[in-house]
Design a protein around this motif. Structure first.
Motif, PDB file in Angstrom:
ATOM      1  N   VAL A   1      39.468  32.482 -45.582  1.00  0.00           N
ATOM      2  CA  VAL A   1      40.908  32.519 -45.318  1.00  0.00           C
ATOM      3  C   VAL A   1      41.639  32.580 -46.649  1.00  0.00           C
ATOM      4  O   VAL A   1      41.241  31.942 -47.625  1.00  0.00           O
ATOM      5  N   THR A   2      42.694  33.386 -46.679  1.00  0.00           N
ATOM      6  CA  THR A   2      43.471  33.522 -47.905  1.00  0.00           C
ATOM      7  C   THR A   2      44.960  33.577 -47.593  1.00  0.00           C
ATOM      8  O   THR A   2      45.364  34.044 -46.519  1.00  0.00           O
ATOM      9  N   GLN A   3      45.758  33.085 -48.518  1.00  0.00           N
ATOM     10  CA  GLN A   3      47.196  33.363 -48.436  1.00  0.00           C
ATOM     11  C   GLN A   3      47.376  34.832 -48.774  1.00  0.00           C
ATOM     12  O   GLN A   3      46.656  35.390 -49.593  1.00  0.00           O
ATOM     13  N   ALA A   4      48.373  35.465 -48.146  1.00  0.00           N
ATOM     14  CA  ALA A   4      48.450  36.916 -48.269  1.00  0.00           C
ATOM     15  C   ALA A   4      49.873  37.446 -48.467  1.00  0.00           C
ATOM     16  O   ALA A   4      50.126  38.620 -48.240  1.00  0.00           O
ATOM     17  N   GLY A   5      50.796  36.591 -48.877  1.00  0.00           N
ATOM     18  CA  GLY A   5      52.121  37.075 -49.228  1.00  0.00           C
ATOM     19  C   GLY A   5      53.110  37.116 -48.080  1.00  0.00           C
ATOM     20  O   GLY A   5      52.781  36.798 -46.936  1.00  0.00           O
TER      21      GLY A   5
ATOM     22  N   THR B   1      38.756  40.263 -38.272  1.00  0.00           N
ATOM     23  CA  THR B   1      39.833  39.900 -39.190  1.00  0.00           C
ATOM     24  C   THR B   1      41.053  39.495 -38.385  1.00  0.00           C
ATOM     25  O   THR B   1      41.436  40.188 -37.441  1.00  0.00           O
ATOM     26  N   PHE B   2      41.674  38.359 -38.765  1.00  0.00           N
ATOM     27  CA  PHE B   2      42.774  37.806 -37.980  1.00  0.00           C
ATOM     28  C   PHE B   2      43.968  37.510 -38.895  1.00  0.00           C
ATOM     29  O   PHE B   2      43.918  36.593 -39.710  1.00  0.00           O
ATOM     30  N   PRO B   3      45.025  38.285 -38.765  1.00  0.00           N
ATOM     31  CA  PRO B   3      46.244  38.021 -39.545  1.00  0.00           C
ATOM     32  C   PRO B   3      47.145  37.028 -38.810  1.00  0.00           C
ATOM     33  O   PRO B   3      47.207  37.014 -37.576  1.00  0.00           O
ATOM     34  N   TYR B   4      47.853  36.210 -39.572  1.00  0.00           N
ATOM     35  CA  TYR B   4      48.819  35.302 -38.970  1.00  0.00           C
ATOM     36  C   TYR B   4      49.875  34.932 -40.003  1.00  0.00           C
ATOM     37  O   TYR B   4      49.730  35.245 -41.188  1.00  0.00           O
ATOM     38  N   HIS B   5      50.936  34.275 -39.545  1.00  0.00           N
ATOM     39  CA  HIS B   5      51.976  33.894 -40.497  1.00  0.00           C
ATOM     40  C   HIS B   5      52.736  32.664 -40.021  1.00  0.00           C
ATOM     41  O   HIS B   5      52.639  32.256 -38.864  1.00  0.00           O
ATOM     42  N   SER B   6      53.460  32.084 -40.987  1.00  0.00           N
ATOM     43  CA  SER B   6      54.233  30.874 -40.725  1.00  0.00           C
ATOM     44  C   SER B   6      55.495  30.919 -41.569  1.00  0.00           C
ATOM     45  O   SER B   6      55.498  31.503 -42.666  1.00  0.00           O
TER      46      SER B   6
ATOM     47  N   ALA C   1      60.926  27.170 -48.272  1.00  0.00           N
ATOM     48  CA  ALA C   1      61.039  27.224 -49.731  1.00  0.00           C
ATOM     49  C   ALA C   1      60.655  28.587 -50.296  1.00  0.00           C
ATOM     50  O   ALA C   1      61.038  28.928 -51.415  1.00  0.00           O
ATOM     51  N   PHE C   2      59.901  29.370 -49.529  1.00  0.00           N
ATOM     52  CA  PHE C   2      59.507  30.705 -49.985  1.00  0.00           C
ATOM     53  C   PHE C   2      60.571  31.756 -49.654  1.00  0.00           C
ATOM     54  O   PHE C   2      60.445  32.907 -50.057  1.00  0.00           O
ATOM     55  N   GLY C   3      61.571  31.360 -48.878  1.00  0.00           N
ATOM     56  CA  GLY C   3      62.637  32.291 -48.533  1.00  0.00           C
ATOM     57  C   GLY C   3      62.247  33.330 -47.508  1.00  0.00           C
ATOM     58  O   GLY C   3      62.975  34.315 -47.311  1.00  0.00           O
ATOM     59  N   THR C   4      61.124  33.147 -46.812  1.00  0.00           N
ATOM     60  CA  THR C   4      60.633  34.142 -45.867  1.00  0.00           C
ATOM     61  C   THR C   4      59.473  33.558 -45.072  1.00  0.00           C
ATOM     62  O   THR C   4      59.024  32.435 -45.324  1.00  0.00           O
ATOM     63  N   THR C   5      58.984  34.326 -44.107  1.00  0.00           N
ATOM     64  CA  THR C   5      57.721  33.984 -43.452  1.00  0.00           C
ATOM     65  C   THR C   5      56.579  34.360 -44.378  1.00  0.00           C
ATOM     66  O   THR C   5      56.674  35.307 -45.166  1.00  0.00           O
ATOM     67  N   TRP C   6      55.471  33.604 -44.262  1.00  0.00           N
ATOM     68  CA  TRP C   6      54.358  33.797 -45.202  1.00  0.00           C
ATOM     69  C   TRP C   6      53.076  34.091 -44.459  1.00  0.00           C
ATOM     70  O   TRP C   6      52.751  33.449 -43.462  1.00  0.00           O
ATOM     71  N   GLY C   7      52.316  35.069 -44.963  1.00  0.00           N
ATOM     72  CA  GLY C   7      51.131  35.550 -44.276  1.00  0.00           C
ATOM     73  C   GLY C   7      49.828  34.945 -44.761  1.00  0.00           C
ATOM     74  O   GLY C   7      49.700  34.521 -45.917  1.00  0.00           O
ATOM     75  N   PHE C   8      48.867  34.937 -43.845  1.00  0.00           N
ATOM     76  CA  PHE C   8      47.504  34.487 -44.102  1.00  0.00           C
ATOM     77  C   PHE C   8      46.558  35.441 -43.386  1.00  0.00           C
ATOM     78  O   PHE C   8      46.917  36.039 -42.374  1.00  0.00           O
ATOM     79  N   VAL C   9      45.337  35.558 -43.893  1.00  0.00           N
ATOM     80  CA  VAL C   9      44.341  36.404 -43.239  1.00  0.00           C
ATOM     81  C   VAL C   9      43.012  35.677 -43.209  1.00  0.00           C
ATOM     82  O   VAL C   9      42.564  35.127 -44.226  1.00  0.00           O
ATOM     83  N   MET C  10      42.380  35.666 -42.036  1.00  0.00           N
ATOM     84  CA  MET C  10      41.040  35.127 -41.854  1.00  0.00           C
ATOM     85  C   MET C  10      40.056  36.276 -41.695  1.00  0.00           C
ATOM     86  O   MET C  10      40.333  37.242 -40.992  1.00  0.00           O
TER      87      MET C  10
ATOM     88  N   LEU D   1      51.363  30.997 -34.612  1.00  0.00           N
ATOM     89  CA  LEU D   1      50.909  31.583 -35.872  1.00  0.00           C
ATOM     90  C   LEU D   1      50.345  32.987 -35.673  1.00  0.00           C
ATOM     91  O   LEU D   1      50.596  33.900 -36.467  1.00  0.00           O
ATOM     92  N   PHE D   2      49.556  33.157 -34.606  1.00  0.00           N
ATOM     93  CA  PHE D   2      48.817  34.402 -34.413  1.00  0.00           C
ATOM     94  C   PHE D   2      49.544  35.423 -33.539  1.00  0.00           C
ATOM     95  O   PHE D   2      49.122  36.575 -33.466  1.00  0.00           O
ATOM     96  N   ASN D   3      50.619  35.030 -32.882  1.00  0.00           N
ATOM     97  CA  ASN D   3      51.409  35.965 -32.080  1.00  0.00           C
ATOM     98  C   ASN D   3      52.456  36.637 -32.962  1.00  0.00           C
ATOM     99  O   ASN D   3      53.605  36.199 -33.052  1.00  0.00           O
ATOM    100  N   LEU D   4      52.040  37.706 -33.610  1.00  0.00           N
ATOM    101  CA  LEU D   4      52.890  38.375 -34.590  1.00  0.00           C
ATOM    102  C   LEU D   4      53.921  39.273 -33.910  1.00  0.00           C
ATOM    103  O   LEU D   4      53.661  39.847 -32.847  1.00  0.00           O
ATOM    104  N   PRO D   5      55.083  39.435 -34.538  1.00  0.00           N
ATOM    105  CA  PRO D   5      56.114  40.308 -33.966  1.00  0.00           C
ATOM    106  C   PRO D   5      55.704  41.776 -33.994  1.00  0.00           C
ATOM    107  O   PRO D   5      54.808  42.179 -34.756  1.00  0.00           O
ATOM    108  N   LYS D   6      56.391  42.555 -33.199  1.00  0.00           N
ATOM    109  CA  LYS D   6      56.035  43.963 -33.003  1.00  0.00           C
ATOM    110  C   LYS D   6      56.032  44.757 -34.309  1.00  0.00           C
ATOM    111  O   LYS D   6      55.119  45.545 -34.577  1.00  0.00           O
ATOM    112  N   TYR D   7      57.068  44.567 -35.155  1.00  0.00           N
ATOM    113  CA  TYR D   7      57.141  45.336 -36.404  1.00  0.00           C
ATOM    114  C   TYR D   7      55.948  45.063 -37.299  1.00  0.00           C
ATOM    115  O   TYR D   7      55.442  45.969 -37.982  1.00  0.00           O
TER     116      TYR D   7
END
Length: 310
Positions: free
Chosen positions: A200-204, A229-234, A238-247, A283-289
């Motif tokens: 798992v990694t942080q991914a921007g 491979t499983f992308p997700y975000h939270s 403090a980061f000013g945005t949603t932040w991604g992770f990838v497993m 976390l894993f239910n990502l938006p359409k865009y």
């Protein structure tokens, strides 16, 4: 009502300005700079912010804050650790605040955590000044801290790991982390994982204006190495945005809400402020865009063509 402050005026005081991107700046007022240094690898400072609290900032980018670091670290650690049937041997690349190790230590099955961070000066400052982050995780006998290049360490170690967690800064051209975002590195990680192992990694950032800069490319690169491979975000304020992770994994994930909650109960994991079964689904239910951007991504990051972000 008279307002003595014009729109756009900066209130008096000390301010930390952070470029989220070239057209968007986030600012926080702070009371003092607790520590500041230009280390061998990066510029670094720890401030006492008046909104987010005590914050670690590397190369001008906020890494974590007292106010919301739990969102980032619980998102980074628990989806993988809960998914693994028996996590015992963990590798952490980076994680200098000690908060990633703190979260991993909540699992009773853990026998060893190998943590490799390149910047000793930053880690020692975090150990001294970010006690609410690490909560003495550095002193736990299960944590074996080494200062050095995580990629080089993995290349020569004979160990194999259940979970490898990549908790390093963004791949800045002048920074130390860009070599940990390539296909060659992810292939090395895979070779050091046990059969049921998970990366798992942080991914921007994952907002509409930033997702294609790093997140989708990291996902596609890991997807070229791992069968699953499983992308997700939270959302990390403090980061000013949603932040991604990838497993990246050889086994199925993620689990359902009910399965996650049952596992957390079985593991007696109660000291969580963000993560549970419902949060896991979110976390894993990502938006359409974002799903569309991931689907259309074709770029694979290689050593000879590394990714650099602003």
């Amino acid at each position: 009502m008279k307002n003595n402050q014009n729109i756009g005026d900066i209130p008096s005081g000390n301010w930390h300005f952070e470029n989220i991107n070239d057209n968007f700046i986030q600012a926080e007022k702070y009371s003092e700079i607790l520590w500041e240094s230009t280390t061998k690898y990066q510029t670094a400072k720890i401030i006492e912010g008046l909104y987010f609290g005590r914050s670690l900032i590397l190369d001008g980018k906020t890494q974590s804050t007292t106010s919301d670091e739990f969102i980032y670290h619980e998102s980074l650690v628990h989806p993988s650790l809960v998914q693994h049937q028996n996590p015992e041997n963990i590798f952490i690349a980076g994680g200098g605040e000690g908060a990633t190790a703190r979260e991993v230590l909540k699992y009773k099955s853990i026998k060893n955590i190998t943590m490799v961070d390149i910047d000793k000066e930053v880690v020692l400052a975090c150990k001294k000044l970010l006690k609410n982050h690490h909560k003495n995780s550095f002193d736990n006998p299960k944590v074996n801290l080494t200062f050095g290049d995580a990629r080089n360490y993995l290349k020569f170690t004979k160990e194999s790991y259940d979970v490898v967690i990549i908790d390093v800064p963004d791949p800045l051209e002048a920074g130390p982390a860009y070599k940990l975002f390539t296909k060659e590195f992810y292939s090395l990680v895979k070779s050091k994982l046990k059969n049921s192992g998970i990366l798992v990694t942080q991914a921007g950032p994952t907002d509409p204006n930033s997702a294609k800069q790093c997140f989708t490319k990291v996902f596609n690169t890991i997807n070229s190495v791992f069968p699953l491979t499983f992308p997700y975000h939270s959302h990390v304020p403090a980061f000013g945005t949603t932040w991604g992770f990838v497993m990246g994994s050889n086994s199925e994930a993620p689990s359902t809400t009910e399965e996650i909650d049952l596992k957390l109960k079985q593991l007696s994991l109660k000291d969580l402020s963000m993560y549970d079964g419902i949060a896991h689904d979110g976390l894993f239910n990502l938006p359409k865009y974002l799903r569309a951007s991931l689907y259309n991504e074709t770029h694979v990051i290689n050593d000879n063509d590394p990714l650099f972000v602003d």
